[in-house]
Design a protein around this motif. Structure first.
Motif, mmCIF file in Angstrom:
data_model
loop_
_atom_site.group_PDB
_atom_site.id
_atom_site.type_symbol
_atom_site.label_atom_id
_atom_site.label_comp_id
_atom_site.label_asym_id
_atom_site.label_seq_id
_atom_site.Cartn_x
_atom_site.Cartn_y
_atom_site.Cartn_z
ATOM 1 N N LEU A 173 31.279 60.824 78.468
ATOM 2 C CA LEU A 173 30.481 60.948 79.688
ATOM 3 C C LEU A 173 29.013 61.205 79.347
ATOM 4 O O LEU A 173 28.113 60.688 80.020
ATOM 5 N N MET A 174 28.772 61.980 78.325
ATOM 6 C CA MET A 174 27.411 62.284 77.907
ATOM 7 C C MET A 174 26.706 61.032 77.388
ATOM 8 O O MET A 174 25.549 60.768 77.720
ATOM 9 N N LEU A 175 27.421 60.240 76.605
ATOM 10 C CA LEU A 175 26.854 58.988 76.114
ATOM 11 C C LEU A 175 26.591 58.021 77.261
ATOM 12 O O LEU A 175 25.532 57.385 77.331
ATOM 13 N N VAL A 214 26.522 68.155 69.431
ATOM 14 C CA VAL A 214 27.838 68.478 69.967
ATOM 15 C C VAL A 214 28.845 68.648 68.831
ATOM 16 O O VAL A 214 28.787 67.952 67.818
ATOM 17 N N CYS A 215 29.786 69.583 69.009
ATOM 18 C CA CYS A 215 30.764 69.924 67.973
ATOM 19 C C CYS A 215 32.169 69.891 68.587
ATOM 20 O O CYS A 215 32.667 70.909 69.071
ATOM 21 N N PRO A 216 32.829 68.724 68.586
ATOM 22 C CA PRO A 216 34.087 68.573 69.343
ATOM 23 C C PRO A 216 35.208 69.517 68.929
ATOM 24 O O PRO A 216 35.814 70.164 69.788
ATOM 25 N N LEU A 217 35.531 69.591 67.641
ATOM 26 C CA LEU A 217 36.647 70.459 67.228
ATOM 27 C C LEU A 217 36.348 71.920 67.511
ATOM 28 O O LEU A 217 37.243 72.679 67.897
ATOM 29 N N LEU A 263 22.512 60.375 77.395
ATOM 30 C CA LEU A 263 22.082 61.517 76.598
ATOM 31 C C LEU A 263 22.089 61.174 75.110
ATOM 32 O O LEU A 263 22.929 60.400 74.640
ATOM 33 N N LEU A 264 21.167 61.752 74.381
ATOM 34 C CA LEU A 264 21.070 61.545 72.934
ATOM 35 C C LEU A 264 21.997 62.559 72.254
ATOM 36 O O LEU A 264 21.600 63.681 71.946
ATOM 37 N N VAL A 265 23.233 62.142 72.042
ATOM 38 C CA VAL A 265 24.291 63.032 71.563
ATOM 39 C C VAL A 265 24.585 62.753 70.096
ATOM 40 O O VAL A 265 24.575 61.603 69.659
ATOM 41 N N THR A 266 24.855 63.823 69.343
ATOM 42 C CA THR A 266 25.307 63.696 67.960
ATOM 43 C C THR A 266 26.599 64.472 67.789
ATOM 44 O O THR A 266 26.884 65.398 68.552
ATOM 45 N N VAL A 267 27.387 64.114 66.759
ATOM 46 C CA VAL A 267 28.630 64.811 66.445
ATOM 47 C C VAL A 267 28.441 65.606 65.158
ATOM 48 O O VAL A 267 27.892 65.096 64.178
ATOM 49 N N HIS A 289 24.867 72.304 71.031
ATOM 50 C CA HIS A 289 25.986 72.228 71.975
ATOM 51 C C HIS A 289 25.521 71.505 73.244
ATOM 52 O O HIS A 289 25.484 70.299 73.279
ATOM 53 N N GLY A 290 25.231 72.240 74.311
ATOM 54 C CA GLY A 290 24.740 71.617 75.543
ATOM 55 C C GLY A 290 25.791 70.897 76.354
ATOM 56 O O GLY A 290 25.456 70.142 77.277
ATOM 57 N N VAL A 291 27.083 71.133 76.082
ATOM 58 C CA VAL A 291 28.119 70.375 76.780
ATOM 59 C C VAL A 291 28.172 70.687 78.271
ATOM 60 O O VAL A 291 28.620 69.857 79.071
ATOM 61 N N ARG A 292 27.704 71.879 78.667
ATOM 62 C CA ARG A 292 27.739 72.216 80.088
ATOM 63 C C ARG A 292 26.542 71.658 80.854
ATOM 64 O O ARG A 292 26.441 71.845 82.073
ATOM 65 N N SER A 293 25.691 70.942 80.171
ATOM 66 C CA SER A 293 24.546 70.312 80.847
ATOM 67 C C SER A 293 24.999 69.353 81.941
ATOM 68 O O SER A 293 24.285 69.153 82.936
#
Length: 326
Positions: free
Chosen positions: A258-260, A237-240, A264-268, A214-218
């Motif tokens: 915004l994370m991208l 990250v898990c959008p749904l 940040l190294l983000v995955t879905v 997750h980490g969306v609140r980072s």
């Protein structure tokens, strides 16, 4: 938009229990579910927060009793995952949720392993297994679970930390993570979903995680973002899931872009797809539409998934070539 080759790095195998399979396993094991039919069960998949989801999630696990049950659960996920473009999956499981019901940990691991061993030939998917500890159980229970799993560590790539985040900081589990690192396992942990950015710091500095789930609140902590960018710590990250659990109100407001943009190294990923309305490609399509992502951004997310995986470098390179050829 057709599925792009992707690695799924945030997937709870218990969260892939579709109503059809739940009823089939209940009948196999002589269990009566408190729902009239599959439609009534599916209608219960409406959640106000993480805890309301967890209540149903743990209750429905009662249908999982035997090696065959766990093998069928994993095989059903892998069949769907292949259709969604998944080429590699690093799969969470929650042993405490099963051992507390009297199911031996060996039954869980051996059942899952049967399906995972067959996955490369049957589904064209490579896999890894991640053993998670329930953070709303005691740290002592986590240690005891780890010790009970020692005979099976050859099947396990990493340990993780999941379940109710608020009020259950990662630092409480430093002992079991030290044991895991000593055993040569990788480490991940859920942090910064409902919990504050400080939990992400703890996951990094106390638990020594290789990835943050997750980490969306980072994004609320500029210093934390700088740390994550500098060290290229992956965020799964898990959008749904974020929308269904009311972490974010609307998919159009999701911070993925915004994370991208922050580097940040983000995955879905899909998290618990049976409960949250979609598997990996469904998440990718939904967030692409909601945020207006272009083709190159989608490719970046797919590349990130393999970069963030626990595969060796030659295997990563092979999968990245698949993306380039897509």
């Amino acid at each position: 938009m057709r599925p792009i080759p992707t690695a799924e790095l945030h997937l709870h195998i218990e969260g892939t229990l579709e109503p059809e399979l739940a009823f089939a396993l209940a009948e196999r094991n002589g269990i009566r579910l408190p729902y009239a039919d599959q439609d009534e069960l599916r209608a219960a998949y409406s959640f106000s927060d993480l805890q309301s989801f967890l209540d149903l999630y743990y209750a429905l696990m009662a249908v999982l009793r035997t090696e065959d049950d766990f093998a069928d659960l994993a095989d059903a996920y892998l069949a769907r995952a292949r259709e969604q473009g998944v080429r590699h999956a690093e799969i969470f499981f929650d042993p405490q949720a099963h051992t507390s019901r009297g199911v031996p940990i060996g039954t869980v691991i051996n059942g899952l392993a049967r399906a995972l061993d067959a996955a490369p030939e049957k589904h064209g998917i490579t896999t890894r297994l991640i053993m998670c500890f329930l953070r709303d159980e005691s740290p002592e229970s986590a240690v005891a679970t780890f010790e009970s799993a020692r005979p099976h560590l050859d099947r396990i790539t990493a340990v993780g930390l999941d379940s109710a985040e608020v009020g259950n900081p990662p630092s409480a589990f430093r002992e079991v993570y030290a044991l895991a690192r000593e055993a040569g396992l990788k480490c991940v942990a859920h942090a910064g979903e409902e919990g504050p950015p400080s939990y992400v710091w703890e996951a990094l500095d106390v638990l020594g995680v290789d990835r943050v789930d997750h980490g969306v609140r980072s994004l609320e902590d500029a210093a934390l973002v700088a740390r994550l960018v500098a060290d290229q710590v992956p965020l799964t990250v898990c959008p749904l899931s974020n929308v269904r659990l009311r972490v974010i109100d609307r998919l159009e407001d999701h911070p993925l872009r915004l994370m991208l943009d922050a580097g940040l190294l983000v995955t879905v990923n899909s998290d618990d797809p049976a409960y949250f309305g979609g598997y990996l490609h469904d998440n990718m399509v939904a967030v692409t539409d909601a945020l207006g992502l272009d083709e190159e951004t989608v490719r970046t997310l797919a590349r990130n998934s393999f970069r963030a995986s626990f595969l060796d470098e030659p295997a990563k390179a092979a999968y990245l070539r698949e993306i380039d050829a897509h």
